[in-house]
Motif scaffolding. Structure first.
Motif, PDB file in Angstrom:
ATOM      1  N   MET A   1       0.848  -1.180   0.000  1.00 14.79           N
ATOM      2  CA  MET A   1       0.000   0.000   0.000  1.00 14.79           C
ATOM      3  C   MET A   1       0.885   1.231   0.000  1.00 14.79           C
ATOM      4  O   MET A   1       1.806   1.344   0.800  1.00 14.79           O
ATOM      5  N   ARG A   3       0.847   5.552   0.079  1.00 15.07           N
ATOM      6  CA  ARG A   3       0.052   6.719   0.434  1.00 15.07           C
ATOM      7  C   ARG A   3       0.791   7.968  -0.022  1.00 15.07           C
ATOM      8  O   ARG A   3       1.957   8.157   0.322  1.00 15.07           O
ATOM      9  N   ALA A  33      -7.232   5.188  -6.654  1.00 16.47           N
ATOM     10  CA  ALA A  33      -6.861   5.497  -5.271  1.00 16.47           C
ATOM     11  C   ALA A  33      -8.097   5.805  -4.436  1.00 16.47           C
ATOM     12  O   ALA A  33      -9.112   6.280  -4.953  1.00 16.47           O
ATOM     13  N   GLU A  52      -4.672   6.728  -0.935  1.00 23.13           N
ATOM     14  CA  GLU A  52      -4.247   5.367  -0.626  1.00 23.13           C
ATOM     15  C   GLU A  52      -4.343   4.541  -1.901  1.00 23.13           C
ATOM     16  O   GLU A  52      -5.400   4.484  -2.524  1.00 23.13           O
ATOM     17  N   ASP A  54      -3.411   0.796  -3.639  1.00 26.60           N
ATOM     18  CA  ASP A  54      -3.001  -0.591  -3.488  1.00 26.60           C
ATOM     19  C   ASP A  54      -2.242  -1.001  -4.752  1.00 26.60           C
ATOM     20  O   ASP A  54      -2.792  -1.651  -5.641  1.00 26.60           O
ATOM     21  N   GLU A  91       3.450   1.690   3.146  1.00 31.18           N
ATOM     22  CA  GLU A  91       2.931   1.205   4.421  1.00 31.18           C
ATOM     23  C   GLU A  91       3.916   0.258   5.102  1.00 31.18           C
ATOM     24  O   GLU A  91       4.436  -0.656   4.483  1.00 31.18           O
ATOM     25  N   ASN A  94      -0.316  -1.906   9.524  1.00 29.69           N
ATOM     26  CA  ASN A  94      -1.639  -1.306   9.630  1.00 29.69           C
ATOM     27  C   ASN A  94      -2.392  -1.900  10.813  1.00 29.69           C
ATOM     28  O   ASN A  94      -1.839  -2.681  11.570  1.00 29.69           O
TER      29      ASN A  94
END
Length: 98
Positions: A1, A3, A33, A52, A54, A91, A94
């Motif tokens: 991930m 950001r 996103a 965000e 993926d 990331e 999380n």
């Protein structure tokens, strides 16, 4: 991930609708996103934008032009006073890891 995070202070008198119009692509169908734009409760001119995504860093590099309008930088320059933070983050963990 991944950001992408931006903290910006809007020029005096600029509305959130103007910010949205300057930044959001004309075609958001299939947008790659999840987006969140929030205002600072202590300074309503300051907004934080979090995207965000993926995807891998390589895929981000291939698709980054899909994330904003082609002329977004010019449009934002007209309404943004300062950009305090601009970064791309990967990331580390999380809530599932807590």
């Amino acid at each position: 991930m991944l950001r992408a995070v931006f903290v910006r202070t809007l020029k005096a008198g600029v509305t959130y609708e103007q910010f949205k119009e300057a930044w959001v692509p004309a075609d958001t169908d299939g947008y790659p996103a999840k987006v969140s734009v929030s205002r600072n409760v202590a300074d309503d001119r300051q907004v934080i934008t979090v995207l965000e995504m993926d995807m891998s860093l390589a895929e981000f590099e291939d698709r980054r032009t899909e994330l904003t309008r082609p002329d977004a930088l010019e449009r934002l320059a007209e309404i943004v006073d300062t950009t305090e933070l601009e970064g791309l983050y990967e990331e580390a963990f999380n809530d599932k890891d807590l």
